[in-house]
Design a protein around this motif. Structure first.
Motif, PDB file in Angstrom:
ATOM      1  N   ILE A 189       0.827  -1.205   0.000  1.00  0.00           N
ATOM      2  CA  ILE A 189       0.000   0.000   0.000  1.00  0.00           C
ATOM      3  C   ILE A 189       0.862   1.256   0.000  1.00  0.00           C
ATOM      4  CG2 ILE A 189      -1.868  -1.191   1.230  1.00  0.00           C
ATOM      5  CD1 ILE A 189      -1.078   0.452   3.728  1.00  0.00           C
ATOM      6  N   ASP A 190       0.238   2.351  -0.445  1.00  0.00           N
ATOM      7  CA  ASP A 190       0.833   3.683  -0.370  1.00  0.00           C
ATOM      8  C   ASP A 190      -0.085   4.546   0.483  1.00  0.00           C
ATOM      9  OD1 ASP A 190       2.934   2.987  -2.079  1.00  0.00           O
ATOM     10  OD2 ASP A 190       1.752   3.488  -3.856  1.00  0.00           O
ATOM     11  N   ILE A 191       0.517   5.298   1.404  1.00  0.00           N
ATOM     12  CA  ILE A 191      -0.248   6.154   2.309  1.00  0.00           C
ATOM     13  C   ILE A 191       0.166   7.592   2.041  1.00  0.00           C
ATOM     14  CG2 ILE A 191      -0.827   6.653   4.715  1.00  0.00           C
ATOM     15  CD1 ILE A 191       0.326   3.771   5.289  1.00  0.00           C
ATOM     16  N   LYS A 192      -0.791   8.424   1.636  1.00  0.00           N
ATOM     17  CA  LYS A 192      -0.507   9.813   1.284  1.00  0.00           C
ATOM     18  C   LYS A 192      -1.111  10.735   2.328  1.00  0.00           C
ATOM     19  CE  LYS A 192      -1.203  13.154  -2.475  1.00  0.00           C
ATOM     20  NZ  LYS A 192      -1.800  13.368  -3.823  1.00  0.00           N
ATOM     21  N   VAL A 193      -0.274  11.641   2.847  1.00  0.00           N
ATOM     22  CA  VAL A 193      -0.741  12.572   3.884  1.00  0.00           C
ATOM     23  C   VAL A 193      -0.209  13.963   3.573  1.00  0.00           C
ATOM     24  CG1 VAL A 193      -0.724  10.735   5.609  1.00  0.00           C
ATOM     25  CG2 VAL A 193       1.247  12.222   5.399  1.00  0.00           C
ATOM     26  N   LEU A 194      -0.781  14.961   4.265  1.00  0.00           N
ATOM     27  CA  LEU A 194      -0.290  16.331   4.138  1.00  0.00           C
ATOM     28  C   LEU A 194       0.285  16.826   5.464  1.00  0.00           C
ATOM     29  CD1 LEU A 194      -3.056  17.899   1.877  1.00  0.00           C
ATOM     30  CD2 LEU A 194      -0.736  17.273   1.248  1.00  0.00           C
ATOM     31  N   GLY A 195      -0.337  16.546   6.549  1.00  0.00           N
ATOM     32  CA  GLY A 195       0.170  16.910   7.862  1.00  0.00           C
ATOM     33  C   GLY A 195      -0.648  16.190   8.905  1.00  0.00           C
ATOM     34  N   THR A 196      -0.060  15.225   9.580  1.00  0.00           N
ATOM     35  CA  THR A 196      -0.892  14.337  10.390  1.00  0.00           C
ATOM     36  C   THR A 196      -0.030  13.495  11.312  1.00  0.00           C
ATOM     37  OG1 THR A 196      -2.614  12.652  10.250  1.00  0.00           O
ATOM     38  CG2 THR A 196      -0.827  12.487   8.697  1.00  0.00           C
ATOM     39  N   ALA A 197      -0.680  12.703  12.173  1.00  0.00           N
ATOM     40  CA  ALA A 197       0.001  11.748  13.043  1.00  0.00           C
ATOM     41  C   ALA A 197      -0.686  10.402  12.873  1.00  0.00           C
ATOM     42  CB  ALA A 197      -0.058  12.195  14.504  1.00  0.00           C
ATOM     43  N   PHE A 198       0.085   9.395  12.525  1.00  0.00           N
ATOM     44  CA  PHE A 198      -0.512   8.088  12.267  1.00  0.00           C
ATOM     45  C   PHE A 198       0.520   6.991  12.502  1.00  0.00           C
ATOM     46  CE2 PHE A 198       1.448   9.573   8.464  1.00  0.00           C
ATOM     47  CZ  PHE A 198       1.923   8.465   7.791  1.00  0.00           C
TER      48      PHE A 198
END
Length: 360
Positions: A189-198
């Protein structure tokens, strides 16, 4: 500094600085030694010393070219003799070549550093915290690694094997004035974020990939999946995805019968009233190993990474024992003693190898 060293005008500080630069770039040391020898061979003992001004004249002379349109040679400083002119021309050519080589070497070296992949590894039995070039923070769980290049391009990309907690800062591109996406490649999988906590868990030996979002928004896509579309996670949601591929069998044991049931994709809500430090999915960041309804086979994978041990099951019944609880500062012996108090089983510990057997 080369000019001053060759002409004998260098101070001790100049010499030290040049030596330091040559030590930092060993590839230039051989060229510098050759230049020194050639310079000495073409310098008559009776001639006046070459000054910095003359070096500049040499470089001007080496750079001068005939005017092809007018057919006239350029005006150059007059020299006293053909022998001296040849010496200056020869030295200037060497200095110019060395300067170009130095520039090319430094530029190439810098480019290689820029494009070279960086790797951070947390060996089994340890955890690691690192700050990425953009200021984002990554915690790596035991037995995990990340690989990333520089983040100077339009996209920040990182590859994960294992488990990591990301606290990503928002970055705006100086050229496009758009937010630069942060993409985590984890297994399939690919996980795309902009500004976050995960949190992402993607160990190659496990049959699922998990992503837990605490803050922000993430977009998850399967590599090569053109029909399923993207899945969006919102705060306090966890997605569990099966790893597509051949069944790898059971966990390191002489028993070879598969016991893990197939897993389907599911999105699970996590308790939003619980503090981040108390979530089972991120407890490892706070040095706690938590397990909720794990069978012994699943728990063994976590224990192996946590303590850097190897666990072997001597029968299938032991694999099916189920545990709930947490470990924090216990040693290996203390951990298995606590597990035995909750669910009885036989255990034998030999250095870093642990053998588990059910009580029949």
């Amino acid at each position: 500094m080369l000019s001053r060293n060759l002409s004998g005008d260098a101070t001790e500080q100049d010499k030290d600085e040049l030596n330091n630069l040559l030590q930092q770039h060993p590839g230039l040391m051989q060229q510098y030694d050759l230049l020194h020898q050639l310079w000495g061979a073409h310098t008559p003992a009776q001639e006046e010393p070459v000054t910095g001004d003359k070096i500049n004249r040499i470089l001007q002379l080496a750079a001068a070219e005939p005017d092809t349109e007018l057919g006239a040679p350029p005006v150059v400083p007059r020299v006293r003799s053909i022998r001296k002119w040849h010496k200056f021309y020869w030295a200037a050519a060497i200095v110019t070549a060395l300067s170009i080589s130095a520039w090319l070497f430094v530029t190439w070296n810098k480019k290689q550093k820029d494009i070279a992949a960086n790797e951070v590894v947390a060996p089994k039995g340890s955890k690691m915290r690192t700050i990425l070039p953009d200021g984002s923070t990554v915690w790596l769980n035991a037995g995990s690694r990340i690989v990333y290049a520089n983040f100077s391009g339009p996209v920040r990309e990182i590859t994960l094997e294992g488990e990591a907690f990301f606290d990503v800062v928002s970055v705006v591109s100086a050229t496009t004035h758009q937010k630069k996406p942060f993409i985590v490649h984890a297994g399939t999988i690919d996980i795309k974020v902009l500004g976050t906590a995960f949190n992402v868990k993607s160990y190659p030996e496990e049959k699922t990939i998990e992503t837990t979002l605490l803050r922000g928004l993430v977009q998850i896509t399967r590599k090569g999946d053109t029909k399923g579309g993207a899945v969006y996670l919102h705060p306090n949601e966890k997605i569990v995805l099966p790893v597509k591929g051949p069944d790898t069998g059971t966990h390191n044991s002489a028993v070879t019968t598969a016991t893990t049931k197939p897993v389907t994709q599911q999105i699970i809500r996590i308790d939003s009233t619980v503090q981040e430090s108390e979530h089972p999915e991120t407890a490892w960041v706070y040095n706690r190993l938590e397990f909720r309804g794990d069978n012994f086979e699943q728990l063994a994978l976590k224990l192996e990474r946590w303590y850097n041990i190897r666990i072997y099951f001597e029968d299938d019944a032991a694999r099916q024992l189920v545990f709930n609880g947490s470990l924090q500062n216990e040693t290996v012996e203390q951990a298995f003693a606590a597990l035995k108090m909750a669910v009885p089983f036989n255990v034998s510990i030999n250095n870093n190898e642990v053998y588990i057997k059910s009580i029949k």
